[in-house]
Design an enzyme around this catalytic site. Structure first.
Site, PDB file in Angstrom:
ATOM      1  N   ALA A   1      67.887  64.946  59.881  1.00  0.00           N
ATOM      2  CA  ALA A   1      68.866  64.571  60.761  1.00  0.00           C
ATOM      3  C   ALA A   1      69.762  66.112  60.977  1.00  0.00           C
ATOM      4  O   ALA A   1      70.868  65.823  61.560  1.00  0.00           O
ATOM      5  CB  ALA A   1      69.749  63.710  60.253  1.00  0.00           C
TER       6      ALA A   1
ATOM      7  N   ARG B   1      44.858  66.334  46.845  1.00  0.00           N
ATOM      8  CA  ARG B   1      44.165  67.511  47.220  1.00  0.00           C
ATOM      9  C   ARG B   1      45.214  68.501  47.658  1.00  0.00           C
ATOM     10  O   ARG B   1      44.856  69.601  48.009  1.00  0.00           O
ATOM     11  CB  ARG B   1      42.960  67.309  47.860  1.00  0.00           C
ATOM     12  CG  ARG B   1      41.852  66.578  47.185  1.00  0.00           C
ATOM     13  CD  ARG B   1      40.587  66.833  47.908  1.00  0.00           C
ATOM     14  NE  ARG B   1      40.641  66.039  49.157  1.00  0.00           N
ATOM     15  CZ  ARG B   1      40.217  65.006  49.335  1.00  0.00           C
ATOM     16  NH1 ARG B   1      40.067  64.033  48.169  1.00  0.00           N
ATOM     17  NH2 ARG B   1      40.340  64.157  50.461  1.00  0.00           N
TER      18      ARG B   1
ATOM     19  N   ASP C   1      69.775  54.961  47.409  1.00  0.00           N
ATOM     20  CA  ASP C   1      70.460  53.690  48.254  1.00  0.00           C
ATOM     21  C   ASP C   1      69.342  52.677  48.375  1.00  0.00           C
ATOM     22  O   ASP C   1      69.569  51.762  49.177  1.00  0.00           O
ATOM     23  CB  ASP C   1      70.980  54.245  49.558  1.00  0.00           C
ATOM     24  CG  ASP C   1      69.958  54.820  50.521  1.00  0.00           C
ATOM     25  OD1 ASP C   1      68.782  55.235  49.974  1.00  0.00           O
ATOM     26  OD2 ASP C   1      70.241  55.451  51.557  1.00  0.00           O
TER      27      ASP C   1
ATOM     28  N   ASP D   1      74.663  61.804  49.598  1.00  0.00           N
ATOM     29  CA  ASP D   1      74.353  62.354  51.036  1.00  0.00           C
ATOM     30  C   ASP D   1      75.129  61.616  51.984  1.00  0.00           C
ATOM     31  O   ASP D   1      74.682  61.105  53.048  1.00  0.00           O
ATOM     32  CB  ASP D   1      72.685  62.300  51.402  1.00  0.00           C
ATOM     33  CG  ASP D   1      72.342  63.203  52.605  1.00  0.00           C
ATOM     34  OD1 ASP D   1      73.292  63.984  52.952  1.00  0.00           O
ATOM     35  OD2 ASP D   1      71.243  63.134  53.039  1.00  0.00           O
TER      36      ASP D   1
ATOM     37  N   LEU E   1      66.552  58.281  59.630  1.00  0.00           N
ATOM     38  CA  LEU E   1      67.751  58.295  58.670  1.00  0.00           C
ATOM     39  C   LEU E   1      68.675  59.579  58.759  1.00  0.00           C
ATOM     40  O   LEU E   1      68.078  60.481  58.745  1.00  0.00           O
ATOM     41  CB  LEU E   1      67.242  57.968  57.344  1.00  0.00           C
ATOM     42  CG  LEU E   1      66.824  56.506  56.896  1.00  0.00           C
ATOM     43  CD1 LEU E   1      66.015  56.554  55.843  1.00  0.00           C
ATOM     44  CD2 LEU E   1      68.015  55.622  56.699  1.00  0.00           C
TER      45      LEU E   1
ATOM     46  N   GLY F   1      71.596  61.025  56.572  1.00  0.00           N
ATOM     47  CA  GLY F   1      72.553  60.583  55.547  1.00  0.00           C
ATOM     48  C   GLY F   1      72.625  59.141  55.174  1.00  0.00           C
ATOM     49  O   GLY F   1      71.567  58.227  55.430  1.00  0.00           O
TER      50      GLY F   1
END
Length: 367
Positions: free
Chosen positions: A131, A215, A235, A259, A292, A294
């Site tokens: 974001a 891997r 959260d 955050d 998303l 924060g």
């Protein structure tokens, strides 16, 4: 003075805790299992090392924003925090840092204590912005040193794979600034090399970094295999509970952050996150494309979420208080012991917040 189940470094005690001149002066009582009574639980105050905003205010705004976000988060048990910036043009970062420094010289007395700055970007990978706005760029030592003159920068998030960042990590470490790896497309090998240069943590583990493949272990693999510290957003939206449990088994001092954005402590609607508009709804915060952006998490809810996942209250408390304090080298924070700073929270037996104490000043909770 408070009476209840007191979480000390030596275990729980049922008794009294008192303070004078902002420091804990006395802890009395006998060892106890707090599950056997309904007396309040008394824990160290929460320390949040990744806070963008709250109460409708954003760190990047300057002005009264710092007081607003600090007054918001103290209502949820945060006694200390790092004001966290966003990736932005240098001039905007400089203005935000100057505002933080001005606030710290005359802080609000009914608020969380601002310990300094978490500089999240602009030294991140433009291919892993999350974001963050599109102003990412490699860091230069001269620029970082100039920023450090404006405010006390305690923590820097950067992408280790960018040109010159090995030298930058060594320079920041020599200055006593903690470095976390985040917003990165770096490989496992680049993560391990960065730890060797002095980096000591990972920013919002699992989010905005290369994931784990058997891997191609990626930055997540470097964290799980080698990290002593890492921050994580509990959260239950940013990270699946199973991934949280895996990280708890691997990283000794995994610690919680919010955050949080300006939307924390506010009703659903649109808010600012740096230069961007984010929308709070359904308990989260997202950009227009659904990313998303924060969170709206508060530290008291982070505590309850960790306990819901099966952690003991004492273990969960360490991840909100003692571990972040130790990460910053604050030996007199994040623990209830004689001589420590009198930062504490009072919770009922359902972990609802009843009161908050910051440097001996009692602030009533609003839960």
């Amino acid at each position: 003075m408070f009476h209840g189940n007191i979480l000390t470094p030596d275990g729980w005690r049922l008794g009294e805790i008192a303070w004078e001149a902002g420091r804990i002066s006395r802890i009395s009582g006998e060892p106890v299992d707090p599950l056997g009574n309904a007396h309040p639980r008394i824990l160290p105050g929460f320390i949040d090392l990744h806070v963008h905003g709250g109460g409708g205010a954003d760190t990047m705004e300057g002005g009264e924003a710092l007081a607003t976000l600090a007054r918001t988060h103290v209502r949820f048990g945060t006694t200390s925090l790092l004001a966290t910036t966003m990736t932005a043009p240098e001039a905007e970062i400089r203005r935000a840092l100057a505002a933080v420094d001005t606030y710290m010289q005359a802080p609000a007395t009914d608020a969380s204590r601002v310990l300094g700055v978490h500089l999240e970007g602009p030294y991140i990978n433009p291919g892993k912005l999350g974001a963050q706005p599109a102003h990412a760029r490699p860091g230069e030592i001269a620029e970082v040193d100039a920023l450090c003159e404006l405010a006390p920068i305690r923590l820097v998030t950067l992408a280790p794979e960018l040109c010159g960042h090995g030298e930058l990590i060594r320079h920041l470490t020599a200055r006593g600034i903690r470095v976390q790896l985040g917003h990165t497309l770096g490989s496992y090998e680049e993560g391990v090399a960065a730890l060797g240069h002095g980096a000591c943590g990972f920013t919002h583990l699992f989010n905005a970094m290369t994931g784990l493949h058997h891997r191609k272990p990626g930055m997540v693999g470097a964290a799980l295999a080698h990290a002593d510290y890492a921050e994580l957003i509990p959260d239950l939206q940013h990270v699946h509970p199973g991934a949280i449990r895996a990280a708890l088994r691997c990283i000794p001092h995994l610690y919680a952050v919010t955050d949080s954005t300006a939307a924390a402590g506010m009703p659903d609607g649109d808010y600012r996150l740096g230069e961007q508009t984010v929308t709070k709804c359904l308990g989260g915060v997202r950009l227009a494309d659904g990313t998303l952006a924060g969170s709206t998490l508060t530290m008291d809810q982070a505590l309850r979420n960790l306990v819901q996942l099966g952690l003991s209250l004492a273990d969960a408390s360490s991840r909100l208080s003692r571990f972040p304090a130790d990460f910053l080298g604050l030996a007199d924070h994040g623990r209830l012991t004689k001589g420590a700073v009198a930062d504490l929270v009072l919770l009922d037996d359902r972990l609802g917040l009843q009161a908050v104490v910051v440097e001996g000043r009692i602030i009533e909770g609003e839960r």
